[in-house]
Scaffold this motif. Structure first.
Motif, PDB file in Angstrom:
ATOM      1  N   LEU A 130       3.870   0.542   2.950  1.00 38.27           N
ATOM      2  CA  LEU A 130       4.892  -0.073   2.103  1.00 38.27           C
ATOM      3  C   LEU A 130       4.432  -0.372   0.679  1.00 38.27           C
ATOM      4  N   PRO A 131       3.270  -1.025   0.473  1.00 34.05           N
ATOM      5  CA  PRO A 131       2.845  -1.246  -0.925  1.00 34.05           C
ATOM      6  C   PRO A 131       2.591   0.062  -1.677  1.00 34.05           C
ATOM      7  N   LEU A 132       2.059   1.076  -0.984  1.00 35.87           N
ATOM      8  CA  LEU A 132       1.821   2.365  -1.633  1.00 35.87           C
ATOM      9  C   LEU A 132       3.145   3.008  -2.034  1.00 35.87           C
ATOM     10  N   TYR A 133       4.098   2.955  -1.106  1.00 35.59           N
ATOM     11  CA  TYR A 133       5.414   3.543  -1.380  1.00 35.59           C
ATOM     12  C   TYR A 133       6.083   2.851  -2.566  1.00 35.59           C
ATOM     13  N   ALA A 134       5.977   1.493  -2.590  1.00 37.15           N
ATOM     14  CA  ALA A 134       6.627   0.729  -3.665  1.00 37.15           C
ATOM     15  C   ALA A 134       6.135   1.188  -5.034  1.00 37.15           C
ATOM     16  N   VAL A 135       4.857   1.516  -5.131  1.00 39.94           N
ATOM     17  CA  VAL A 135       4.300   1.950  -6.413  1.00 39.94           C
ATOM     18  C   VAL A 135       4.659   3.418  -6.687  1.00 39.94           C
ATOM     19  N   LEU A 136       4.487   4.266  -5.689  1.00 43.28           N
ATOM     20  CA  LEU A 136       4.712   5.708  -5.875  1.00 43.28           C
ATOM     21  C   LEU A 136       6.170   6.016  -6.200  1.00 43.28           C
TER      22      LEU A 136
ATOM     23  N   LEU B  87      -5.505  12.987 -11.767  1.00 42.02           N
ATOM     24  CA  LEU B  87      -5.596  12.330 -13.075  1.00 42.02           C
ATOM     25  C   LEU B  87      -4.411  11.420 -13.387  1.00 42.02           C
ATOM     26  N   VAL B  88      -3.257  11.674 -12.755  1.00 44.12           N
ATOM     27  CA  VAL B  88      -2.063  10.887 -13.094  1.00 44.12           C
ATOM     28  C   VAL B  88      -1.620  10.013 -11.915  1.00 44.12           C
ATOM     29  N   THR B  89      -1.276  10.655 -10.807  1.00 46.38           N
ATOM     30  CA  THR B  89      -0.680   9.911  -9.687  1.00 46.38           C
ATOM     31  C   THR B  89      -1.638   8.868  -9.118  1.00 46.38           C
ATOM     32  N   LEU B  90      -2.859   9.302  -8.819  1.00 41.12           N
ATOM     33  CA  LEU B  90      -3.796   8.404  -8.154  1.00 41.12           C
ATOM     34  C   LEU B  90      -4.118   7.156  -8.987  1.00 41.12           C
ATOM     35  N   PRO B  91      -4.489   7.319 -10.284  1.00 46.53           N
ATOM     36  CA  PRO B  91      -4.766   6.113 -11.080  1.00 46.53           C
ATOM     37  C   PRO B  91      -3.546   5.206 -11.207  1.00 46.53           C
TER      38      PRO B  91
ATOM     39  N   SER C  50      -1.201   4.767  -9.096  1.00 45.57           N
ATOM     40  CA  SER C  50      -0.841   4.095  -7.850  1.00 45.57           C
ATOM     41  C   SER C  50      -1.908   3.083  -7.430  1.00 45.57           C
ATOM     42  N   SER C  51      -2.905   2.835  -8.297  1.00 49.33           N
ATOM     43  CA  SER C  51      -4.000   1.943  -7.885  1.00 49.33           C
ATOM     44  C   SER C  51      -3.544   0.519  -7.526  1.00 49.33           C
ATOM     45  N   PRO C  52      -2.513  -0.066  -8.184  1.00 41.32           N
ATOM     46  CA  PRO C  52      -2.099  -1.393  -7.715  1.00 41.32           C
ATOM     47  C   PRO C  52      -1.648  -1.374  -6.258  1.00 41.32           C
ATOM     48  N   GLY C  53      -0.951  -0.307  -5.868  1.00 42.09           N
ATOM     49  CA  GLY C  53      -0.515  -0.177  -4.476  1.00 42.09           C
ATOM     50  C   GLY C  53      -1.693  -0.013  -3.542  1.00 42.09           C
ATOM     51  N   ILE C  54      -2.697   0.748  -3.993  1.00 41.17           N
ATOM     52  CA  ILE C  54      -3.887   0.948  -3.159  1.00 41.17           C
ATOM     53  C   ILE C  54      -4.594  -0.386  -2.941  1.00 41.17           C
ATOM     54  N   VAL C  55      -4.770  -1.143  -4.038  1.00 46.03           N
ATOM     55  CA  VAL C  55      -5.452  -2.443  -3.925  1.00 46.03           C
ATOM     56  C   VAL C  55      -4.682  -3.361  -2.979  1.00 46.03           C
ATOM     57  N   ALA C  56      -3.350  -3.438  -3.164  1.00 43.40           N
ATOM     58  CA  ALA C  56      -2.541  -4.318  -2.320  1.00 43.40           C
ATOM     59  C   ALA C  56      -2.639  -3.900  -0.857  1.00 43.40           C
ATOM     60  N   GLY C  57      -2.493  -2.596  -0.603  1.00 45.24           N
ATOM     61  CA  GLY C  57      -2.542  -2.112   0.776  1.00 45.24           C
ATOM     62  C   GLY C  57      -3.887  -2.369   1.423  1.00 45.24           C
TER      63      GLY C  57
ATOM     64  N   ILE D 206       1.817   9.704   3.808  1.00 46.48           N
ATOM     65  CA  ILE D 206       3.137   9.293   4.300  1.00 46.48           C
ATOM     66  C   ILE D 206       3.934   8.653   3.161  1.00 46.48           C
ATOM     67  N   ALA D 207       3.303   7.703   2.453  1.00 47.59           N
ATOM     68  CA  ALA D 207       3.986   7.023   1.350  1.00 47.59           C
ATOM     69  C   ALA D 207       4.357   8.015   0.251  1.00 47.59           C
ATOM     70  N   TYR D 208       3.456   8.933  -0.014  1.00 50.29           N
ATOM     71  CA  TYR D 208       3.675   9.935  -1.055  1.00 50.29           C
ATOM     72  C   TYR D 208       4.861  10.830  -0.685  1.00 50.29           C
ATOM     73  N   GLY D 209       4.878  11.262   0.567  1.00 53.76           N
ATOM     74  CA  GLY D 209       5.992  12.084   1.050  1.00 53.76           C
ATOM     75  C   GLY D 209       7.309  11.329   0.978  1.00 53.76           C
ATOM     76  N   MET D 210       7.282  10.046   1.410  1.00 52.28           N
ATOM     77  CA  MET D 210       8.503   9.232   1.388  1.00 52.28           C
ATOM     78  C   MET D 210       9.065   9.123  -0.021  1.00 52.28           C
ATOM     79  N   ALA D 211       8.167   8.920  -0.996  1.00 49.41           N
ATOM     80  CA  ALA D 211       8.605   8.706  -2.374  1.00 49.41           C
ATOM     81  C   ALA D 211       9.241   9.965  -2.967  1.00 49.41           C
ATOM     82  N   ARG D 212       8.963  11.111  -2.377  1.00 48.20           N
ATOM     83  CA  ARG D 212       9.505  12.354  -2.934  1.00 48.20           C
ATOM     84  C   ARG D 212      10.813  12.789  -2.290  1.00 48.20           C
ATOM     85  N   THR D 213      11.198  12.135  -1.203  1.00 48.31           N
ATOM     86  CA  THR D 213      12.461  12.513  -0.558  1.00 48.31           C
ATOM     87  C   THR D 213      13.634  11.961  -1.367  1.00 48.31           C
ATOM     88  N   PRO D 214      14.864  12.508  -1.134  1.00 48.78           N
ATOM     89  CA  PRO D 214      16.041  11.984  -1.834  1.00 48.78           C
ATOM     90  C   PRO D 214      16.264  10.503  -1.519  1.00 48.78           C
ATOM     91  N   ARG D 215      16.891   9.782  -2.464  1.00 50.60           N
ATOM     92  CA  ARG D 215      17.085   8.322  -2.349  1.00 50.60           C
ATOM     93  C   ARG D 215      17.643   7.872  -1.012  1.00 50.60           C
TER      94      ARG D 215
END
Lengths: 307, 266
Positions: free
Chosen positions: A192-198, A222-226, A228-235, A111-120
């Motif tokens: 929300l924390p995941l979205y903030a990072v992504l 190799l890129v996105t997941l590592p 976004s780790s601060p968001g994962i930890v926070a969430g 969900i967070a990943y999808g949200m981050a890819r939509t237009p502003r």
């Protein structure tokens, strides 16, 4: 502060006041109460008001204080270790919190990943949509699920109508209902924390990976997941810690067979009126959560200092 | 380039449906004419009129609103002071303990916060009621206020304050006439958050309340434990409507002020 020396002296008095007021409030209403819990957890249950002994008696002078310390004991903690009810309750809480957090991560990340890819413009609307249920009462949202999950509720009606089941299954008072309630209530805290990072993720890194012939799933791994780790930890922390101590969800949606630890504290306190036991259960819960709580504080302080 | 794939869209739509479906069902069923909650008996506002005569629910709602108003105001005051201290004062003595006490209540299980405050009130031999709930809610909400205000103060343009001070404005006056107006939207958001948290809380209020101070969640909880009731559907629907209007208005207002204040943030 660079200009601290230039300020007149009454400014430093003002500064002291700004710190002192919230500081004093938190010491009196957060730290001291917790020390009292610690103290009562070492006391004995008694038929008196307040219902525990010993009571610290300053009027009796040193002898009173000495008697107070002589009266303290670890009996309540021994009880925690020996009575399987408590142990089961801790295990159940940790198990539910762990699985619920994993489910939240699995559901929240896409969900967070999808949200981050939509237009502003769409992103702003989506954030409001995700936050809005958080503002409506927790209790009401759990109650709404009671409506749906009851025996002749909407879920069973739908399942029967679609001929998926022939007998209405029981949902309420099961662990399934607890998981549904947990995932539902804590989803915004994960998204929300995941979205903030992504949302801040540098897209050029992914483009570079694609240009160099990296397949998309591999670039994600190799890129996105590592990144976004601060968001994962926070969430994960924001969900896991409160879920362990959750009371309302297991109480309204769960069964009575194995209570979670929040329920155990509640019944020890309100049902059995055993304040020392309730305090001991609470202290043990804090000890259990101390590592994740310290991790959370560490992260929160780091984010706030980074500015 | 960012591209929204079918999978992304699927995840978002499913997520939003999951979040809103139970609430929509609840609101629809609050207009159910039938006494049996699971049977649809046609549209009716029967349960809303019933509600208007329910003195217990109405008094609980009024207590909840008053507790939320007072505790949100106190929490905004304390939380803002704490945020100013954390962001502006650098390293002062006892900062670590201070910061720990700010962040710990954010994740502390409510059962423990409630229990510990109750034991404090008992130790002090305070009669429990309206004010003990206010104190408990203030303590819990102040930490959330601090986080909200802090995030606004961190990206605050210090040169405005420095200019005022260089021109001889004393710190308090600088704060009141420069800083405060600029962080006002954050304060409003924080106040609303504190208000909502207080209105929502069941566990901490159950521990710290006393006779004559039954809040709305406590009232709802005691009814709901026995099963689903149509009157409660109506109460909850009103609650949801009020919250939605308030939050949407606030986020709209925040967008307006953000658009106006944008140049000063550069």
């Amino acid at each position: 502060m660079i200009d601290a020396k230039r300020r007149p002296s009454n400014a430093s008095l003002g500064r002291k006041l700004v710190v002192a007021l919230p500081y004093a409030w938190l010491i009196v209403f957060f730290l001291v109460p917790f020390l009292i819990v610690l103290k009562i957890s070492l006391s004995q249950s008694a038929i008196a008001l307040p219902p525990y002994a010993p009571v610290l008696d300053f009027a009796a002078g040193w002898r009173g204080i000495a008697r107070f310390f002589a009266g303290l004991s670890f009996d309540n903690y021994r009880l925690l270790g020996s009575d399987p009810l408590y142990l089961l309750s801790y295990v159940k809480s940790l198990e539910i919190a762990a699985f619920a957090t994993l489910m939240l991560l699995a559901i929240g990340y896409p969900i967070a990943y999808g949200m981050a890819r939509t237009p502003r413009r769409v992103q702003a609307v989506l954030v409001v949509l995700v936050v809005l249920p958080f503002w409506t009462s927790f209790l009401i949202r759990i109650y709404a699920w009671m409506n749906i999950l009851q025996r002749d509720g909407l879920l069973n009606k739908a399942l029967l109508a679609l001929h998926i089941v022939h007998e209405p299954p029981v949902w309420l008072a099961t662990d399934t209902a607890i998981y549904i309630g947990m995932v539902y209530s804590y989803l915004p805290f994960m998204v929300l924390p995941l979205y903030a990072v992504l949302e801040k993720l540098d897209q050029s890194l992914l483009e570079a990976a694609a240009d160099l012939g990296c397949p998309r799933w591999k670039a994600f791994w190799l890129v996105t997941l590592p990144l976004s780790s601060p968001g994962i930890v926070a969430g994960v922390l924001l969900c896991f810690i409160p879920i362990v101590g959750e009371f309302v969800i297991p109480d309204l949606l769960g069964g009575s067979s194995a209570p979670m630890i929040g329920q155990t504290i509640w019944t020890e306190f309100f049902g059995n009126k055993d304040w020392p036991a309730a305090s001991a259960v609470a202290v043990a819960l804090v000890c259990l959560l101390v590592t994740p709580i310290v991790l959370f504080q560490h992260q929160a302080m780091r984010t706030s200092e980074k500015g | 380039m960012r591209r929204v794939t079918a999978f992304n869209l699927f995840a978002i739509v499913l997520g939003i449906v999951f979040l809103y479906l139970p609430i929509v069902v609840l609101v629809i069923y609050s207009f159910n004419a039938s006494r049996l909650v699971a049977v649809w008996g046609g549209w009716s506002t029967h349960w809303y009129t019933e509600l208007a005569g329910d003195a217990a629910i109405l008094s609980a709602a009024s207590i909840s609103l008053r507790v939320a108003f007072v505790s949100a105001s106190l929490a905004t005051l304390l939380g803002t002071l704490a945020a100013v201290a954390l962001v502006r004062f650098g390293r002062f003595r006892g900062r670590l303990l201070f910061a720990s006490m700010i962040y710990a209540p954010l994740v502390m299980p409510e059962v423990i916060t409630g229990l510990s405050l109750l034991l404090l009130f008992v130790a002090l031999a305070v009669d429990r009621g309206f004010w003990t709930v206010v104190i408990a809610h203030t303590t819990m909400a102040a930490c959330f206020v601090t986080v909200v205000v802090q995030s606004r103060l961190v990206d605050f343009d210090m040169s405005l304050e420095e200019a005022a001070m260089d021109l001889g404005s004393p710190p308090l006056r600088t704060f009141l006439s420069i800083t405060l107006p600029l962080i006002l939207p954050a304060l409003a958001a924080a106040w609303m958050l504190a208000f909502a948290l207080s209105l929502d809380d069941l566990v901490i209020a159950s521990f710290t309340t006393g006779p004559g101070a039954t809040t709305l969640p406590i009232r709802i909880y005691s009814q709901v434990r026995l099963g689903v009731k149509p009157e409660i559907n109506a109460v909850c629907s009103i609650f949801i409507a009020v919250v939605c209007v308030a939050v949407l208005t606030a986020s709209f207002a925040a967008k307006l002020t953000a658009a106006r204040g944008a140049p000063t943030r550069l």
